[in-house]
Design a protein around this motif. Structure first.
Motif, mmCIF file in Angstrom:
data_model
loop_
_atom_site.group_PDB
_atom_site.id
_atom_site.type_symbol
_atom_site.label_atom_id
_atom_site.label_comp_id
_atom_site.label_asym_id
_atom_site.label_seq_id
_atom_site.Cartn_x
_atom_site.Cartn_y
_atom_site.Cartn_z
ATOM 1 N N GLU A 97 40.642 33.346 25.177
ATOM 2 C CA GLU A 97 41.867 34.031 24.746
ATOM 3 C C GLU A 97 41.661 35.547 24.761
ATOM 4 N N ILE A 98 41.169 36.006 25.899
ATOM 5 C CA ILE A 98 40.910 37.425 26.134
ATOM 6 C C ILE A 98 41.683 37.826 27.385
ATOM 7 N N PRO A 99 42.324 38.985 27.391
ATOM 8 C CA PRO A 99 43.055 39.396 28.603
ATOM 9 C C PRO A 99 42.104 39.686 29.761
ATOM 10 N N VAL A 100 42.566 39.353 30.967
ATOM 11 C CA VAL A 100 41.773 39.599 32.163
ATOM 12 C C VAL A 100 42.469 40.656 33.016
ATOM 13 N N TYR A 101 41.656 41.536 33.586
ATOM 14 C CA TYR A 101 42.152 42.595 34.454
ATOM 15 C C TYR A 101 41.386 42.521 35.773
ATOM 16 N N HIS A 102 42.120 42.547 36.864
ATOM 17 C CA HIS A 102 41.536 42.474 38.195
ATOM 18 C C HIS A 102 41.512 43.884 38.797
ATOM 19 N N LEU A 103 40.342 44.360 39.159
ATOM 20 C CA LEU A 103 40.230 45.717 39.696
ATOM 21 C C LEU A 103 41.028 45.913 40.979
ATOM 22 N N ASP A 104 41.195 44.858 41.774
ATOM 23 C CA ASP A 104 42.001 44.994 42.987
ATOM 24 C C ASP A 104 43.442 45.377 42.655
ATOM 25 N N VAL A 105 43.953 44.909 41.524
ATOM 26 C CA VAL A 105 45.311 45.279 41.106
ATOM 27 C C VAL A 105 45.371 46.772 40.790
ATOM 28 N N LEU A 106 44.312 47.283 40.187
ATOM 29 C CA LEU A 106 44.266 48.699 39.829
ATOM 30 C C LEU A 106 43.994 49.597 41.036
ATOM 31 N N TRP A 120 44.472 48.845 44.583
ATOM 32 C CA TRP A 120 45.376 48.798 45.728
ATOM 33 C C TRP A 120 46.811 49.068 45.314
ATOM 34 N N ASN A 121 47.363 50.123 45.849
ATOM 35 C CA ASN A 121 48.778 50.451 45.660
ATOM 36 C C ASN A 121 49.591 49.731 46.732
ATOM 37 N N PRO A 122 50.912 49.653 46.582
ATOM 38 C CA PRO A 122 51.736 48.945 47.567
ATOM 39 C C PRO A 122 51.431 49.366 49.003
ATOM 40 N N GLY A 123 51.391 48.340 49.872
ATOM 41 C CA GLY A 123 51.143 48.591 51.286
ATOM 42 C C GLY A 123 49.688 48.854 51.613
ATOM 43 N N TRP A 124 48.780 48.402 50.780
ATOM 44 C CA TRP A 124 47.348 48.568 50.994
ATOM 45 C C TRP A 124 46.919 50.034 50.976
ATOM 46 N N VAL A 125 47.538 50.823 50.120
ATOM 47 C CA VAL A 125 47.153 52.224 49.959
ATOM 48 C C VAL A 125 46.128 52.288 48.817
ATOM 49 N N GLU A 126 44.979 52.877 49.116
ATOM 50 C CA GLU A 126 43.907 52.958 48.124
ATOM 51 C C GLU A 126 44.210 53.991 47.047
ATOM 52 N N SER A 127 43.820 53.672 45.817
ATOM 53 C CA SER A 127 43.842 54.660 44.740
ATOM 54 C C SER A 127 42.646 55.584 44.933
ATOM 55 N N MET A 152 45.794 40.682 43.184
ATOM 56 C CA MET A 152 45.806 41.735 44.197
ATOM 57 C C MET A 152 46.942 42.710 43.877
ATOM 58 N N GLY A 153 46.836 43.899 44.415
ATOM 59 C CA GLY A 153 47.858 44.911 44.195
ATOM 60 C C GLY A 153 49.221 44.481 44.734
ATOM 61 N N GLU A 154 50.247 45.044 44.127
ATOM 62 C CA GLU A 154 51.627 44.752 44.526
ATOM 63 C C GLU A 154 51.845 45.113 45.996
ATOM 64 N N ASP A 155 52.583 44.260 46.700
ATOM 65 C CA ASP A 155 52.917 44.473 48.119
ATOM 66 C C ASP A 155 51.670 44.626 48.987
ATOM 67 N N CYS A 156 50.646 43.817 48.663
ATOM 68 C CA CYS A 156 49.423 43.772 49.472
ATOM 69 C C CYS A 156 49.190 42.321 49.886
ATOM 70 N N SER A 204 33.432 34.661 46.046
ATOM 71 C CA SER A 204 32.508 33.961 45.148
ATOM 72 C C SER A 204 33.238 33.230 44.028
ATOM 73 N N GLY A 205 34.506 33.559 43.823
ATOM 74 C CA GLY A 205 35.283 32.892 42.782
ATOM 75 C C GLY A 205 35.499 33.740 41.541
ATOM 76 N N LYS A 206 35.325 35.051 41.662
ATOM 77 C CA LYS A 206 35.442 35.942 40.499
ATOM 78 C C LYS A 206 36.792 35.818 39.802
ATOM 79 N N SER A 207 37.859 35.896 40.562
ATOM 80 C CA SER A 207 39.194 35.906 39.957
ATOM 81 C C SER A 207 39.534 34.570 39.315
ATOM 82 N N THR A 208 39.238 33.489 40.011
ATOM 83 C CA THR A 208 39.498 32.153 39.451
ATOM 84 C C THR A 208 38.669 31.942 38.192
ATOM 85 N N PHE A 209 37.395 32.285 38.262
ATOM 86 C CA PHE A 209 36.508 32.147 37.104
ATOM 87 C C PHE A 209 37.013 33.005 35.947
ATOM 88 N N SER A 210 37.394 34.246 36.240
ATOM 89 C CA SER A 210 37.860 35.162 35.194
ATOM 90 C C SER A 210 39.104 34.625 34.496
#
Length: 175
Positions: A26-35, A37-44, A111-115, A12-18
């Motif tokens: 001038e507000i920091p943005v945090y993407h839940l996918d980064v939080l 997905w652990n490396p190699g597509w391992v779920e938290s 996106m999460g690192e190494d994903c 839908s464009g969430k990340s681009t819009f954010s």
């Protein structure tokens, strides 16, 4: 607007819009996918995702992009503003497939690192069924908080651009 969540279907464009919103306000943005997905597509774990979100919401201002329905109450309760990108399933599906081509063997910044980018048939089905399976409950949740929060539902590129355009000037001075 100091504590903002951006939700909507994948594609839908969430990340681009954010990112654009963060630049304007001038507000920091945090993407839940980064939080999540652990490396190699391992779920938290759900507990880890919750813990990370509780840490984020203690900050003075933030934009958090992502759905993760199991923990959305954390973000909605802390937010002063909720922005739902309610875009057509066809557009979302097109963007998901386009993203797969553009980011082939690459990792997106939201996106999460190494994903590296991937698209599975179950994900395509999730995007296609999002309006019935996820959007209806999201809208019901937003209806309950509409009196206490700034709630914006943007359904077109025009509305997205108009919303961002309305933030021109010194928005921070108006807060």
């Amino acid at each position: 607007m100091r504590k903002i969540i951006v939700i909507g279907s994948p594609g839908s464009g969430k990340s681009t819009f954010s990112k654009r919103l963060a630049s304007r306000l001038e507000i920091p943005v945090y993407h839940l996918d980064v939080l999540f997905w652990n490396p190699g597509w391992v779920e938290s774990s759900r507990e880890e995702l919750k813990r990370n979100q509780y840490q984020l919401i203690t900050q003075e201002k933030w934009i958090i992009d992502g759905n993760y329905r199991s923990t959305i109450d954390i973000r909605i309760n802390a937010a002063d503003t909720v922005i739902l990108l309610d875009r057509s399933r066809w557009l979302c599906l097109f963007r998901v497939l386009k993203r797969r081509i553009i980011y082939r063997n690459k990792v997106r910044s939201d996106m999460g690192e190494d994903c590296p980018e991937r698209v599975h048939p179950t994900f395509i089905k999730y995007v296609w069924k999002f309006p019935e399976d996820k959007l209806i409950p999201l809208k019901e949740t937003l209806a309950k908080v509409r009196d206490d929060k700034n709630v914006f539902v943007l359904t077109s590129e025009y509305e997205v651009e108009q919303f961002l355009e309305s933030l021109k000037g010194n928005w921070n001075a108006r807060m």
